[in-house]
Design a protein around this motif. Structure first.
Motif, PDB file in Angstrom:
ATOM      1  N   SER A 261       3.887  -3.291  14.951  1.00  0.00           N
ATOM      2  CA  SER A 261       3.313  -2.635  13.771  1.00  0.00           C
ATOM      3  C   SER A 261       3.974  -3.101  12.479  1.00  0.00           C
ATOM      4  O   SER A 261       3.631  -2.603  11.406  1.00  0.00           O
TER       5      SER A 261
ATOM      6  N   GLU B 269      -0.924  -8.888  12.404  1.00  0.00           N
ATOM      7  CA  GLU B 269       0.098  -8.791  11.361  1.00  0.00           C
ATOM      8  C   GLU B 269       0.138 -10.130  10.643  1.00  0.00           C
ATOM      9  O   GLU B 269      -0.511 -11.106  11.070  1.00  0.00           O
TER      10      GLU B 269
ATOM     11  N   TYR C 151       4.316   5.511   9.332  1.00  0.00           N
ATOM     12  CA  TYR C 151       3.493   4.729   8.408  1.00  0.00           C
ATOM     13  C   TYR C 151       2.835   5.573   7.318  1.00  0.00           C
ATOM     14  O   TYR C 151       2.116   5.037   6.462  1.00  0.00           O
TER      15      TYR C 151
ATOM     16  N   GLY D  28       1.414   2.798   5.230  1.00  0.00           N
ATOM     17  CA  GLY D  28       1.556   1.616   6.062  1.00  0.00           C
ATOM     18  C   GLY D  28       3.003   1.275   6.365  1.00  0.00           C
ATOM     19  O   GLY D  28       3.920   2.091   6.208  1.00  0.00           O
ATOM     20  N   THR D  29       3.216   0.015   6.786  1.00  0.00           N
ATOM     21  CA  THR D  29       4.564  -0.468   7.112  1.00  0.00           C
ATOM     22  C   THR D  29       4.898  -1.730   6.320  1.00  0.00           C
ATOM     23  O   THR D  29       5.758  -2.509   6.726  1.00  0.00           O
TER      24      THR D  29
ATOM     25  N   HIS E 233      -7.535  -2.376   6.842  1.00  0.00           N
ATOM     26  CA  HIS E 233      -6.221  -2.332   7.481  1.00  0.00           C
ATOM     27  C   HIS E 233      -6.074  -3.469   8.478  1.00  0.00           C
ATOM     28  O   HIS E 233      -7.035  -4.176   8.805  1.00  0.00           O
TER      29      HIS E 233
ATOM     30  N   SER F   2      -2.486   0.389   6.860  1.00  0.00           N
ATOM     31  CA  SER F   2      -1.787  -0.871   6.578  1.00  0.00           C
ATOM     32  C   SER F   2      -2.618  -1.788   5.687  1.00  0.00           C
ATOM     33  O   SER F   2      -2.620  -3.007   5.868  1.00  0.00           O
TER      34      SER F   2
ATOM     35  N   ASP G 202       0.063  -5.066   2.306  1.00  0.00           N
ATOM     36  CA  ASP G 202       1.313  -5.524   2.926  1.00  0.00           C
ATOM     37  C   ASP G 202       2.103  -6.322   1.892  1.00  0.00           C
ATOM     38  O   ASP G 202       1.637  -7.356   1.402  1.00  0.00           O
TER      39      ASP G 202
END
Length: 485
Positions: free
Chosen positions: A450, A404, A268, A300-301, A346, A353, A356
């Protein structure tokens, strides 16, 4: 009214049985053999997740499959390359027709399943049954005592169907259309089977014309499927075990037909290498890939590949970068004003994160939080070329409380956590600027999610679950308006 309703149930059941029979029987008619690949570590040993041939170029390939709530197999099938030996040109043409019919059968099965599932979620409206209940009372008064129990059971069954009445008229046309497609495919399949046994029994040009016509009509029908509301998520389908605890993987929803490349990003932060696999099969079965070096490390992802470019958040900034894979250059960069970064706002699992990026049927989105919105989630629609904000929505959901999130048809869906028991419990609808609390179970098979993103082309959720790359099939509630047909 009772007779059309019962006929619809019979039609839907018959449609499901015919589709299931065709998906099981057609491959055997053309002599194709396949072998099963069971789930990877942590999965169920008796559940097939994909059908992989010994030689992928010479037989049917099924990349993944799952079971719906009624136990039927839902799978993605790709026909083999036309390199197999044939006795003559006519046999080759026959095999091509059979492959088209098989692909159309899979599409019809998906359409059939969605139509049946939609019927289970229609809003209850009792006033539509007044005329029906009056007729049942008249029947009960005129019939003999020995069949009273039967009518009582029928009445109870009709009471269960009350939520379906307001939309049954709309679905009648849709059900008839699907049934017509199934009957035509069945007739073509029978004709092709006979043709395989008695070459020359049918005119090839006429048969080919029928197949092409049916294919075009089916494609037009599939395109009329409207966006819908999320009503269910399947169990996790494990595709591969690789990488660290955190990461992201995806396919391009706007890739050209036949482009099934997989993009893979491990970690990440403090990484800038993106792996490119030629296909889902290569990703599953081999470790052969091409590596692309980004000009900056990502954060992040929340990365996404869209129309040949990757969009990512530059590490330790609120800068969004668009990197073109063809030219290996940055085609655009833009700051996301006021967006928190570097673990300010995050997801609950951390991992830088804060921003997004995601796509759905409507385009490119950014989900983040700002001080101005008290750390609650902010949704912005982005222009994919300029990265300018088209429109922004502010929500009342704290960003740090979200496990998420993902977008489907303009609605942001948020999970209640990332470990242990997980569910989708909050939805914000950008088309009406309203929100609601929902309860949809999300199987957290490997205990730590994640990354979770929706792909509008595949209509599945891609997830990174504790070093496992998994997929989830989704069920959407939608109505095919009869005036659109």
């Amino acid at each position: 009214m009772s007779v059309p309703l019962l006929k619809i149930g019979v039609v839907l059941s018959t449609m499901a049985m015919i589709t299931n029979w065709m998906s099981q029987t057609l491959p055997s008619l053309v002599g194709l053999n396949t072998t099963k690949l069971t789930a990877a570590q942590g999965g169920y040993p008796d559940r097939s997740i994909g059908v992989l041939p010994a030689n992928p170029e010479e037989s049917w390939q099924v990349y993944s499959s799952a079971q719906d709530s009624e136990g039927r197999c839902v799978c993605t099938v790709v026909a083999p390359q036309q390199t197999m030996c044939s006795r003559d040109a006519r046999t080759k043409q026959l095999r091509q027709l059979l492959e088209k019919v098989q692909n159309m059968t899979q599409s019809i099965q998906v359409l059939d399943q969605r139509t049946q599932r939609d019927l289970q979620y229609v809003v209850k409206m009792e006033d539509q049954l007044r005329g029906l209940e009056t007729k049942f009372r008249q029947v009960e008064e005129n019939h003999k005592q020995n069949i009273a129990k039967q009518y009582k059971a029928i009445k109870a069954k009709m009471a269960e169907l009350r939520p379906l009445i307001p939309v049954l008229e709309e679905y009648k046309a849709d059900a008839r259309l699907v049934q017509q497609f199934k009957e035509e495919v069945q007739n073509l399949t029978s004709s092709l089977s006979l043709l395989q046994q008695e070459m020359g029994a049918y005119d090839y040009d006429d048969l080919h014309s029928r197949v092409v016509n049916l294919e075009e009509r089916l494609r037009a029908c599939m395109q009329k499927l409207a966006c819908g509301k999320l009503t269910g998520i399947s169990d996790a389908i494990t595709i591969k075990i690789s990488g660290s605890r955190f990461g992201s993987w995806m396919t391009d929803p706007l890739a050209p037909e036949g482009d099934t490349r997989v993009w893979y990003m491990d970690g990440y932060h403090n990484n800038r290498f993106v792996r490119e696999y030629k296909s889902m099969v290569d990703f599953m079965m081999t470790d052969n890939f091409t590596s692309h070096r980004l000009p900056h490390p990502w954060s992040g992802t929340g990365q996404v590949v869209y129309n040949g470019s990757i969009y990512f958040n530059k590490f330790q900034s609120n800068m969004i970068i668009k990197f073109d894979f063809k030219t290996s250059t940055i085609s655009k960069s833009q700051r996301l004003d006021n967006a928190g970064f570097s673990n300010t706002y995050h997801y609950a699992w951390g991992g830088h994160s804060d921003i997004d990026l995601m796509v759905d049927e409507g385009g490119l989105w950014a989900v983040y939080a700002t001080n101005q919105n008290a750390g609650n989630i902010v949704i912005s629609k982005l222009h994919p070329l300029t990265l300018h904000i088209i429109q922004t929505w502010t929500t009342n959901h704290p960003r740090r409380s979200a496990g998420e999130s993902f977008m489907i048809c303009g609605t942001l869906y948020v999970t209640n956590g990332y470990s242990g028991g997980t569910k989708v419990y909050y939805a914000y609808h950008t088309n009406s600027s309203t929100y609601e609390y929902i309860d949809i179970v999300l199987q957290n098979k490997y205990s730590h999610i994640s990354m979770l993103d929706y792909n509008p082309r595949d209509r599945v959720l891609y997830a990174w679950n504790n070093g496992h790359q998994v997929l989830y099939n989704v069920t959407l509630f939608h109505v095919i308006r009869s005036e659109q047909l």
